[in-house]
Design a protein around this motif. Structure first.
Motif, PDB file in Angstrom:
ATOM      1  N   GLY A  19       2.587 -39.093  82.665  1.00 42.74           N
ATOM      2  CA  GLY A  19       1.363 -38.509  82.121  1.00 42.74           C
ATOM      3  C   GLY A  19       0.850 -39.270  80.916  1.00 42.74           C
ATOM      4  N   GLN A  20       0.060 -38.580  80.106  1.00 47.16           N
ATOM      5  CA  GLN A  20      -0.482 -39.162  78.885  1.00 47.16           C
ATOM      6  C   GLN A  20      -0.136 -38.285  77.689  1.00 47.16           C
ATOM      7  N   ASP A  45      -9.532 -36.207  83.821  1.00 42.27           N
ATOM      8  CA  ASP A  45     -10.177 -36.606  85.070  1.00 42.27           C
ATOM      9  C   ASP A  45      -9.672 -37.937  85.613  1.00 42.27           C
ATOM     10  N   THR A  46      -9.263 -38.855  84.744  1.00 42.59           N
ATOM     11  CA  THR A  46      -8.888 -40.189  85.205  1.00 42.59           C
ATOM     12  C   THR A  46      -7.383 -40.430  85.257  1.00 42.59           C
ATOM     13  N   GLY A  47      -6.589 -39.545  84.664  1.00 32.26           N
ATOM     14  CA  GLY A  47      -5.143 -39.761  84.627  1.00 32.26           C
ATOM     15  C   GLY A  47      -4.413 -38.941  85.669  1.00 32.26           C
ATOM     16  N   ASN A  48      -3.094 -38.926  85.544  1.00 33.80           N
ATOM     17  CA  ASN A  48      -2.267 -38.079  86.395  1.00 33.80           C
ATOM     18  C   ASN A  48      -1.044 -37.637  85.607  1.00 33.80           C
ATOM     19  N   GLY A  49      -0.395 -36.607  86.078  1.00 30.76           N
ATOM     20  CA  GLY A  49       0.764 -36.061  85.388  1.00 30.76           C
ATOM     21  C   GLY A  49       0.365 -35.132  84.253  1.00 30.76           C
ATOM     22  N   ASP A  50       1.348 -34.767  83.463  1.00 31.54           N
ATOM     23  CA  ASP A  50       1.126 -33.839  82.356  1.00 31.54           C
ATOM     24  C   ASP A  50       0.348 -34.505  81.220  1.00 31.54           C
ATOM     25  N   ALA A  76      -7.390 -29.112  83.282  1.00 32.30           N
ATOM     26  CA  ALA A  76      -6.145 -29.731  83.752  1.00 32.30           C
ATOM     27  C   ALA A  76      -5.580 -28.959  84.941  1.00 32.30           C
ATOM     28  N   ALA A  79      -7.348 -29.695  88.049  1.00 32.14           N
ATOM     29  CA  ALA A  79      -7.035 -31.050  88.509  1.00 32.14           C
ATOM     30  C   ALA A  79      -5.589 -31.174  88.987  1.00 32.14           C
ATOM     31  N   ARG A  81      -2.917 -30.587  87.119  1.00 31.37           N
ATOM     32  CA  ARG A  81      -2.104 -31.116  86.027  1.00 31.37           C
ATOM     33  C   ARG A  81      -1.733 -29.985  85.076  1.00 31.37           C
TER      34      ARG A  81
END
Length: 121
Positions: A19-20, A45-50, A76, A79, A81
């Motif tokens: 994640g970020q 919107d552009t990432g993944n994970g937590d 989140a 999405a 997440r």
């Protein structure tokens, strides 16, 4: 690590396992929320994970500060997440408990800590 050049608040974003991590420093209030909102929307919107939000250097100044956390949590969740608030100040923790947002947000005492409160629907 990248730092936002937009808005009044310094915001650092870095990738962490799965994640970020978003570290916000400064006062989150009616004046800074629009920039924080745009940044969080982009990250979600552009990432993944937590998404791990570090608020140890931040102060929630008013209801709009709380509102942007709720909005980010809902975005989140839609999405697929999770949003986790980590390293918050004692004041922020009390504020989240008093507003009962601790029932919705995942709160963690540190990066590797077990969630204090599970995510609820």
């Amino acid at each position: 690590m990248s730092v936002s050049s937009e808005g009044a608040l310094p915001v650092a974003v870095r990738a962490v396992g799965g994640g970020q991590e978003v570290a916000i420093t400064g006062r989150i209030d009616v004046h800074s929320v629009p920039d924080v909102r745009l940044l969080l929307h982009e990250i979600i919107d552009t990432g993944n994970g937590d998404v791990h939000m570090r608020l140890a250097g931040a102060e929630i100044g008013d209801a709009t500060g709380l509102g942007v956390l709720v909005e980010a949590y809902n975005r989140a969740r839609r999405a697929g997440r999770r949003l986790a608030v980590v390293d918050m100040t004692e004041r922020t923790g009390r504020l989240l408990r008093a507003s009962r947002l601790d029932r919705a947000l995942v709160l963690r005492d540190g990066e590797d800590a077990v969630p204090v409160v599970a995510v609820t629907a």
